[in-house]
Design a protein around this motif. Sequence first.
Motif, PDB file in Angstrom:
ATOM      1  N   PHE A  68       0.845  -1.200   0.000  1.00  0.00           N
ATOM      2  CA  PHE A  68       0.000   0.000   0.000  1.00  0.00           C
ATOM      3  C   PHE A  68       0.887   1.259   0.000  1.00  0.00           C
ATOM      4  O   PHE A  68       1.916   1.279   0.676  1.00  0.00           O
ATOM      5  CB  PHE A  68      -0.898  -0.007   1.246  1.00  0.00           C
ATOM      6  N   ALA A 185     -11.114  -8.551  14.665  1.00  0.00           N
ATOM      7  CA  ALA A 185     -11.918  -8.184  13.501  1.00  0.00           C
ATOM      8  C   ALA A 185     -11.826  -6.698  13.140  1.00  0.00           C
ATOM      9  O   ALA A 185     -11.985  -6.333  11.987  1.00  0.00           O
ATOM     10  CB  ALA A 185     -13.379  -8.572  13.744  1.00  0.00           C
ATOM     11  N   TYR A 189      -6.620   0.941  12.108  1.00  0.00           N
ATOM     12  CA  TYR A 189      -6.711   2.387  11.881  1.00  0.00           C
ATOM     13  C   TYR A 189      -7.983   2.977  12.461  1.00  0.00           C
ATOM     14  O   TYR A 189      -8.088   4.180  12.667  1.00  0.00           O
ATOM     15  CB  TYR A 189      -6.565   2.747  10.391  1.00  0.00           C
ATOM     16  N   GLN A 340     -10.070 -19.081  15.050  1.00  0.00           N
ATOM     17  CA  GLN A 340     -11.079 -18.173  15.587  1.00  0.00           C
ATOM     18  C   GLN A 340     -12.314 -18.100  14.702  1.00  0.00           C
ATOM     19  O   GLN A 340     -13.402 -17.832  15.179  1.00  0.00           O
ATOM     20  CB  GLN A 340     -10.514 -16.751  15.720  1.00  0.00           C
ATOM     21  N   CYS A 341     -12.139 -18.275  13.399  1.00  0.00           N
ATOM     22  CA  CYS A 341     -13.250 -18.094  12.468  1.00  0.00           C
ATOM     23  C   CYS A 341     -13.685 -19.450  11.921  1.00  0.00           C
ATOM     24  O   CYS A 341     -12.847 -20.253  11.485  1.00  0.00           O
ATOM     25  CB  CYS A 341     -12.842 -17.200  11.306  1.00  0.00           C
ATOM     26  N   ASN A 346     -12.773 -24.934  10.155  1.00  0.00           N
ATOM     27  CA  ASN A 346     -13.256 -26.178   9.551  1.00  0.00           C
ATOM     28  C   ASN A 346     -12.700 -26.416   8.152  1.00  0.00           C
ATOM     29  O   ASN A 346     -12.316 -27.518   7.805  1.00  0.00           O
ATOM     30  CB  ASN A 346     -14.785 -26.146   9.452  1.00  0.00           C
ATOM     31  N   LEU A 386     -14.737 -22.143  -0.626  1.00  0.00           N
ATOM     32  CA  LEU A 386     -15.566 -22.065   0.581  1.00  0.00           C
ATOM     33  C   LEU A 386     -14.933 -21.197   1.680  1.00  0.00           C
ATOM     34  O   LEU A 386     -15.643 -20.563   2.455  1.00  0.00           O
ATOM     35  CB  LEU A 386     -15.769 -23.483   1.111  1.00  0.00           C
ATOM     36  N   ARG A 390     -13.661 -15.317   3.841  1.00  0.00           N
ATOM     37  CA  ARG A 390     -14.565 -15.550   4.966  1.00  0.00           C
ATOM     38  C   ARG A 390     -13.823 -15.645   6.289  1.00  0.00           C
ATOM     39  O   ARG A 390     -14.287 -16.290   7.216  1.00  0.00           O
ATOM     40  CB  ARG A 390     -15.417 -16.801   4.710  1.00  0.00           C
ATOM     41  N   ALA A 392     -11.598 -13.307   9.430  1.00  0.00           N
ATOM     42  CA  ALA A 392     -11.386 -11.963   9.961  1.00  0.00           C
ATOM     43  C   ALA A 392     -10.069 -11.402   9.431  1.00  0.00           C
ATOM     44  O   ALA A 392      -9.907 -10.208   9.270  1.00  0.00           O
ATOM     45  CB  ALA A 392     -11.372 -11.985  11.486  1.00  0.00           C
TER      46      ALA A 392
ATOM     47  N   MET B   1      -8.651   5.055   2.203  1.00  0.00           N
ATOM     48  CA  MET B   1      -8.495   4.010   3.211  1.00  0.00           C
ATOM     49  C   MET B   1      -9.120   4.429   4.526  1.00  0.00           C
ATOM     50  O   MET B   1     -10.057   3.816   5.012  1.00  0.00           O
ATOM     51  CB  MET B   1      -7.003   3.760   3.371  1.00  0.00           C
ATOM     52  N   MET B   4     -12.957   7.433   4.747  1.00  0.00           N
ATOM     53  CA  MET B   4     -14.085   6.989   3.961  1.00  0.00           C
ATOM     54  C   MET B   4     -15.132   8.089   3.965  1.00  0.00           C
ATOM     55  O   MET B   4     -15.339   8.751   4.975  1.00  0.00           O
ATOM     56  CB  MET B   4     -14.632   5.704   4.537  1.00  0.00           C
ATOM     57  N   ASP B  18     -19.135 -10.714  12.081  1.00  0.00           N
ATOM     58  CA  ASP B  18     -17.880 -10.766  12.833  1.00  0.00           C
ATOM     59  C   ASP B  18     -17.483 -12.237  12.878  1.00  0.00           C
ATOM     60  O   ASP B  18     -18.039 -13.029  13.633  1.00  0.00           O
ATOM     61  CB  ASP B  18     -18.103 -10.204  14.246  1.00  0.00           C
ATOM     62  N   ARG B  19     -16.526 -12.589  12.032  1.00  0.00           N
ATOM     63  CA  ARG B  19     -16.171 -14.006  11.848  1.00  0.00           C
ATOM     64  C   ARG B  19     -15.575 -14.632  13.101  1.00  0.00           C
ATOM     65  O   ARG B  19     -15.612 -15.849  13.278  1.00  0.00           O
ATOM     66  CB  ARG B  19     -15.192 -14.152  10.695  1.00  0.00           C
ATOM     67  N   ILE B  20     -15.003 -13.792  13.947  1.00  0.00           N
ATOM     68  CA  ILE B  20     -14.401 -14.331  15.167  1.00  0.00           C
ATOM     69  C   ILE B  20     -15.480 -14.628  16.202  1.00  0.00           C
ATOM     70  O   ILE B  20     -15.460 -15.655  16.879  1.00  0.00           O
ATOM     71  CB  ILE B  20     -13.343 -13.345  15.724  1.00  0.00           C
ATOM     72  N   ASP B  39     -22.815 -22.807   5.268  1.00  0.00           N
ATOM     73  CA  ASP B  39     -21.892 -23.747   4.635  1.00  0.00           C
ATOM     74  C   ASP B  39     -22.038 -25.122   5.291  1.00  0.00           C
ATOM     75  O   ASP B  39     -22.872 -25.308   6.185  1.00  0.00           O
ATOM     76  CB  ASP B  39     -20.452 -23.226   4.662  1.00  0.00           C
ATOM     77  N   GLU B  40     -21.235 -26.064   4.881  1.00  0.00           N
ATOM     78  CA  GLU B  40     -21.425 -27.437   5.366  1.00  0.00           C
ATOM     79  C   GLU B  40     -21.133 -27.592   6.857  1.00  0.00           C
ATOM     80  O   GLU B  40     -21.427 -28.610   7.450  1.00  0.00           O
ATOM     81  CB  GLU B  40     -20.578 -28.413   4.550  1.00  0.00           C
ATOM     82  N   TRP B  41     -20.546 -26.571   7.475  1.00  0.00           N
ATOM     83  CA  TRP B  41     -20.302 -26.625   8.914  1.00  0.00           C
ATOM     84  C   TRP B  41     -21.246 -25.720   9.710  1.00  0.00           C
ATOM     85  O   TRP B  41     -21.084 -25.539  10.907  1.00  0.00           O
ATOM     86  CB  TRP B  41     -18.845 -26.254   9.225  1.00  0.00           C
ATOM     87  N   TYR B  43     -21.748 -22.386   9.126  1.00  0.00           N
ATOM     88  CA  TYR B  43     -21.354 -20.970   9.198  1.00  0.00           C
ATOM     89  C   TYR B  43     -21.940 -20.199   8.021  1.00  0.00           C
ATOM     90  O   TYR B  43     -22.059 -20.726   6.924  1.00  0.00           O
ATOM     91  CB  TYR B  43     -19.828 -20.847   9.231  1.00  0.00           C
ATOM     92  N   PRO B  44     -22.296 -18.944   8.255  1.00  0.00           N
ATOM     93  CA  PRO B  44     -23.074 -18.211   7.242  1.00  0.00           C
ATOM     94  C   PRO B  44     -22.276 -17.752   6.016  1.00  0.00           C
ATOM     95  O   PRO B  44     -21.123 -17.353   6.113  1.00  0.00           O
ATOM     96  CB  PRO B  44     -23.587 -16.988   8.022  1.00  0.00           C
ATOM     97  N   PHE B  45     -22.966 -17.838   4.901  1.00  0.00           N
ATOM     98  CA  PHE B  45     -22.577 -17.201   3.642  1.00  0.00           C
ATOM     99  C   PHE B  45     -23.504 -16.004   3.462  1.00  0.00           C
ATOM    100  O   PHE B  45     -24.721 -16.185   3.499  1.00  0.00           O
ATOM    101  CB  PHE B  45     -22.873 -18.132   2.467  1.00  0.00           C
TER     102      PHE B  45
END
Lengths: 434, 74
Positions: A68, A185, A189, A340-341, A346, A386, A390, A392, B1, B4, B18-20, B39-41, B43-45
């Motif tokens: 960047f 997540a 900044y 964590q995600c 998986n 997959l 997806r 963080a 960046m 915004m 929030d994937r964590i 998904d197959e486990w 978790y959301p798409f």
Amino acid sequence: MSSVTPQQSATRQVPSVARLIPNNTADGRLLDLGAHAQTHGQLPRLTGQQVLDQVVASGLTGRGGAGFPTGSKWEAMARARNPVVVGNGSEGEPLSSKDKVLLTTAPHLVLDGLALAALVIGADEAYLGADEKYAPRLQQLADQRFTSGWDSIHTKIVTTPPGFLTGQETALVNLINGGAALPVATPTYLKGVKGRPTMVQNVETLAHVGLIARYGAGWFRELGTASEPGTMLVSASGALRHPGVLESSIGTPLQDIFDRAGGLIDNPRYVLLSGYHGSWLPLTRHADGSTSAEGIDFSNEALAPNRLGAGIVSVLPEHDCGLVATSQALNYLIAQSARQCGPCLNGLPALAVTFADLIAIDDRSSRRKRRNAKDGWNRVLQLSALVENRGACKHPDGTVRLVRSALTVFSDDLTAHSQGTCLARQTNKHSTGW
Amino acid sequence: MISMVGKAKTATKVIVVDRIACEGRGTCAELLPERIALDEWGYPFISSGPIGPDLLGEAQRAVKMCPLHALKLR
């Protein structure tokens, strides 16, 4: 394919570049502040705006992998309220050693850059993350700089644990905040150290700023290309006679890197650029078979941060199998996941296990297993899609990049493995690099 | 960046996970199947694109009902 014997490929003399890494000292290091000042001079008395103008004009880009534009980042952070600056020297990538080399040979350039970054964005706190091997010594240097009046900011060195994701900037900030060195997540900044807007910058980038402030943007642009000015540090590893860290002008052909690293060992056919989150590329030989040592036409793959990420070039030894190397890298990457995600937790292990099962197919495997190999490789691609985008952090995306490039570049090996054979026929399982 | 463009009040919202924080309970996909699949486990798409006024109510409900507070409208 012309054969390039070791004699023919004897090292060409390629001039080295020594902006960051000192070449004028007995031990190749500049640890003493006095020696540093003698080599590079005092930091000129510039305002934050003047430094920023030079950084913008220099065209410097981040050397931590993302590339960047540094000037744009600093301009934006200069508008943030009550910001903090963090130098990132944690370097989790196993194939990278340039930040360690920089921190042990020219630490004051890094600390100069960090102080300048604090000046430009108006930060009253500065941190530098580094491995425990270097952190105590760096803290001594930072203390000395502050007490001697060289720095008006007292940099705090943060000891980073080993691990691939430690180098991730949100992980470093989380560590500074007293948490684990795991990604979070929220972008730094927006909310970083102590909840304040935080600018994280790779140590090599900072060192370049230490030079730009002294010698100017015009000087910086004397090397490199118009679109990617300056030099970069490259960690060269694998099937090379003298692997190590080299400073090179951006735009340097890869062959020059190979030559400066003592030349290639045997006739390797593949190179991994940008590390475990990077891509495999085939090496192509010239057809003329002349005495030229430039057996590799890499003019299209000239050295540039966008191709090399954090400056990683790793040559796959001739007798190593690229799929096996990829599988090993995958196992490492899965072990390094922060878990964590969900998709990463998986998807990546499923990906690694499927991949490992497929390359383990041999003449004792059942006919059915061999017949179904194609479905297995499709499953690898499906799992890749997959997990992508997806997480963080970019761990799944980088892992997928490596897998996809392997499946493209090693397509012949893939067919062979599906039939229970291996083209590389690894005669030497403990060869260099991998 | 960083800078915004300030979001206008009328700007449409998008769903963010929030994937964590997410543990794949699947409530969101049940409440907003138009936009969220699993998904197959489990978790959301999330389908990309802004949430229009027609789905805003359901989306807000999905955000509110997430047991891990992992779903957000931004």
